[in-house]
Design a protein around this motif. Sequence first.
Motif, PDB file in Angstrom:
ATOM      1  N   TRP A 103       1.101  -1.067  -0.281  1.00 31.03           N
ATOM      2  CA  TRP A 103      -0.083   0.278  -0.109  1.00 31.03           C
ATOM      3  C   TRP A 103       0.954   1.754   0.204  1.00 31.03           C
ATOM      4  N   HIS A 104       2.671   1.250   0.529  1.00 25.40           N
ATOM      5  CA  HIS A 104       3.085   2.044   1.309  1.00 25.40           C
ATOM      6  C   HIS A 104       3.119   3.062  -0.785  1.00 25.40           C
ATOM      7  N   SER A 105       3.429   1.545  -1.527  1.00 23.64           N
ATOM      8  CA  SER A 105       4.052   1.758  -3.030  1.00 23.64           C
ATOM      9  C   SER A 105       3.112   2.346  -3.783  1.00 23.64           C
ATOM     10  N   LEU A 106       2.416   2.078  -3.322  1.00 24.48           N
ATOM     11  CA  LEU A 106       0.930   2.890  -3.857  1.00 24.48           C
ATOM     12  C   LEU A 106       0.563   3.600  -3.987  1.00 24.48           C
ATOM     13  N   GLN A 107       0.643   4.420  -2.435  1.00 24.44           N
ATOM     14  CA  GLN A 107       0.670   5.309  -2.079  1.00 24.44           C
ATOM     15  C   GLN A 107       1.484   6.555  -2.704  1.00 24.44           C
ATOM     16  N   ASP A 108       3.124   6.390  -2.360  1.00 27.81           N
ATOM     17  CA  ASP A 108       4.146   7.104  -3.278  1.00 27.81           C
ATOM     18  C   ASP A 108       4.301   7.115  -4.521  1.00 27.81           C
ATOM     19  N   ALA A 109       3.396   6.205  -5.129  1.00 27.55           N
ATOM     20  CA  ALA A 109       3.587   6.453  -6.301  1.00 27.55           C
ATOM     21  C   ALA A 109       2.953   7.412  -6.796  1.00 27.55           C
ATOM     22  N   TRP A 110       1.595   7.399  -6.909  1.00 31.44           N
ATOM     23  CA  TRP A 110       0.261   7.949  -6.214  1.00 31.44           C
ATOM     24  C   TRP A 110       0.936   9.762  -6.410  1.00 31.44           C
ATOM     25  N   LEU A 111       1.156   9.589  -5.244  1.00 30.34           N
ATOM     26  CA  LEU A 111       2.231  10.868  -4.847  1.00 30.34           C
ATOM     27  C   LEU A 111       2.789  11.825  -5.564  1.00 30.34           C
ATOM     28  N   THR A 112       3.633  11.085  -6.313  1.00 32.43           N
ATOM     29  CA  THR A 112       4.277  11.299  -7.379  1.00 32.43           C
ATOM     30  C   THR A 112       3.668  11.655  -8.328  1.00 32.43           C
ATOM     31  N   LEU A 113       3.137  11.218  -8.799  1.00 33.43           N
ATOM     32  CA  LEU A 113       2.752  11.480  -9.944  1.00 33.43           C
ATOM     33  C   LEU A 113       1.396  13.160 -10.204  1.00 33.43           C
ATOM     34  N   TYR A 114       0.654  12.737  -8.579  1.00 32.88           N
ATOM     35  CA  TYR A 114      -0.789  13.212  -8.382  1.00 32.88           C
ATOM     36  C   TYR A 114       0.305  15.172  -8.198  1.00 32.88           C
ATOM     37  N   SER A 115       0.916  15.014  -7.822  1.00 32.08           N
ATOM     38  CA  SER A 115       2.003  16.514  -7.428  1.00 32.08           C
ATOM     39  C   SER A 115       3.064  16.536  -7.950  1.00 32.08           C
ATOM     40  N   MET A 116       3.070  16.130  -9.313  1.00 33.96           N
ATOM     41  CA  MET A 116       3.911  16.717 -10.368  1.00 33.96           C
ATOM     42  C   MET A 116       3.808  18.229 -10.724  1.00 33.96           C
ATOM     43  N   ASP A 117       4.478  19.412 -10.849  1.00 33.84           N
ATOM     44  CA  ASP A 117       4.486  20.392 -10.529  1.00 33.84           C
ATOM     45  C   ASP A 117       4.273  20.650 -12.235  1.00 33.84           C
ATOM     46  N   ILE A 118       5.236  19.889 -13.507  1.00 34.28           N
ATOM     47  CA  ILE A 118       5.012  19.826 -15.101  1.00 34.28           C
ATOM     48  C   ILE A 118       3.773  19.451 -15.173  1.00 34.28           C
ATOM     49  N   PRO A 119       3.742  19.733 -16.568  1.00 32.24           N
ATOM     50  CA  PRO A 119       2.693  19.177 -17.320  1.00 32.24           C
ATOM     51  C   PRO A 119       2.852  17.732 -17.673  1.00 32.24           C
TER      52      PRO A 119
END
Length: 280
Positions: A103-119
């Motif tokens: 679950w942590h690996s899913l959370q971390d991948a999601w947060l990385t994608l969702y919080s990307m500032d670039i397009p």
Amino acid sequence: MASLRAIIRGRQMCLKRYYTTGSKLIETTRDNDTGIDIISMSRAPVNSLNTELLGSLKKSLLEAKNSHSKGIILTSSLPTIFSAGIDILELHTTDKDRLRNYWHSLQDAWLTLYSMDIPTTAAINGSSPAGGCLLAISTEYRVFVQGKHSIGLNETQLGLIAPKWFREPYISLMGYRQADLALLRGSLFTPEKALEIGLVDELANDKTNAIEKCKNYILSFKKIPGLGRNLTKLEMRKDLIDWFKKNKEVDTENTLNILQLPKVQAGLKLYIEHLKQKQQ
């Protein structure tokens, strides 16, 4: 001098970089003309999101950002599947530590994608249920290839609940009432219906066309100062990001408590057996 010229020529070519964890799970291609990175999930047969793929995805996203990518297109190297979502085999266990790690690996991948500032964009070239849908709606622009496939958060069909960080992006795209009904029913939407309800932004004839449309979206910001654009994006997503960081462990424990219920584990077992029969 000869070696220096070779390095320069190499940088002028369309570069391909491969990031792997044990096997080739992610392929990243840099379009040097535009500076855009195409990140393709490559875990046959259906890009189910296991721990390794999620770790590779997170790493690839950060590599693209740190190498000054102008934008990211997330897609799949498989012909008819974007991602089948969470790997059910990862959830079918009573080992709480294993579940927590996943679950942590899913959370971390999601947060990385969702919080990307670039397009960030998604060229959705096939079926995209559950976790596949989550990845798509966590980008800022989605192009869905037309065909006999669907997209949606269908967790209730497996006896599960879509967490808040799944639901909020869904609601922001579809509107509360429409998302409410879709989540309760575990609805999956055709490309045409997904466009109609705002779940995706455009349709495409094929994957190549979808990637071109994603590139056009990213390039549409060429004359917009990057700092203002990127900070605006993060400000629009700030409430959910802040909530998630504060409640990450609460979310984990709540999810683990549900997943460990005997009824849920029994349902996951039946689903796995069903998939095995389909493959025979």
